[in-house]
Write a protein that holds these residues in place. Structure first.
Motif, PDB file in Angstrom:
ATOM      1  N   ASN A   3       0.585  -1.010   0.304  1.00  0.00           N
ATOM      2  CA  ASN A   3      -0.207   0.019   0.089  1.00  0.00           C
ATOM      3  C   ASN A   3       1.154   1.101  -0.109  1.00  0.00           C
ATOM      4  N   THR A   4       0.768   2.563  -0.553  1.00  0.00           N
ATOM      5  CA  THR A   4       1.200   3.178  -0.872  1.00  0.00           C
ATOM      6  C   THR A   4       0.927   4.754  -0.124  1.00  0.00           C
ATOM      7  N   GLU A   6       0.257   7.416  -1.911  1.00  0.00           N
ATOM      8  CA  GLU A   6      -0.852   7.642  -2.936  1.00  0.00           C
ATOM      9  C   GLU A   6      -2.225   7.048  -2.535  1.00  0.00           C
ATOM     10  N   GLU A   7      -2.573   5.663  -2.559  1.00  0.00           N
ATOM     11  CA  GLU A   7      -3.828   5.190  -2.354  1.00  0.00           C
ATOM     12  C   GLU A   7      -3.906   5.096  -0.732  1.00  0.00           C
ATOM     13  N   TRP A  35       1.647   8.310   9.161  1.00  0.00           N
ATOM     14  CA  TRP A  35       2.207   8.560   8.103  1.00  0.00           C
ATOM     15  C   TRP A  35       1.245  10.267   7.675  1.00  0.00           C
TER      16      TRP A  35
END
Length: 123
Positions: A3-4, A6-7, A35
């Protein structure tokens, strides 16, 4: 699948809260909260929110013609109560005056920008 951020940002923009966003992309809420403390993440999230808000504003601007038509119809409809007509008329006048003020400010700013020496000229 990894998972990033951006996601995560996309999930934050579409889900009700942090927990739902984390669940939507398959990470722990604590991971997403961690994050969200990172300056790079904060900057990207802020930019994504601005872009989403900009799209909302564009939709409002597209609907402004219909809104003006509605106000004008209310103002001239003989069946409309007088108090409603006054509110509609006041709204039309208020928004018209504000648009003139904004145009004047934009013109003044443009004049100041033209009159100000360029950054290269000040060095």
């Amino acid at each position: 699948m990894l998972n990033t951020p951006e996601e995560a940002i996309a999930a934050l923009l579409t889900q009700r809260n942090v927990e739902d966003a984390a669940r939507a992309i398959g990470i722990a809420p604590n991971t997403l909260l961690r994050w969200m403390k990172l300056p790079e993440f904060q900057a990207a999230y802020r930019e994504a929110r601005r872009a989403a808000f900009g799209q909302s504003v564009a939709r409002l601007q597209q609907a402004s013609s219909a809104a003006v038509s509605t106000l004008l119809k209310v103002m001239i409809d003989p069946a409309t109560p007088a108090s409603t007509k006054v509110r509609a008329a006041d709204s039309v006048l208020d928004h018209s005056a504000k648009s003139i003020e904004i145009e004047d400010i934009e013109a003044r700013v443009s004049e100041l920008e033209r009159a100000a020496p360029s950054k290269e000229g000040r060095r």
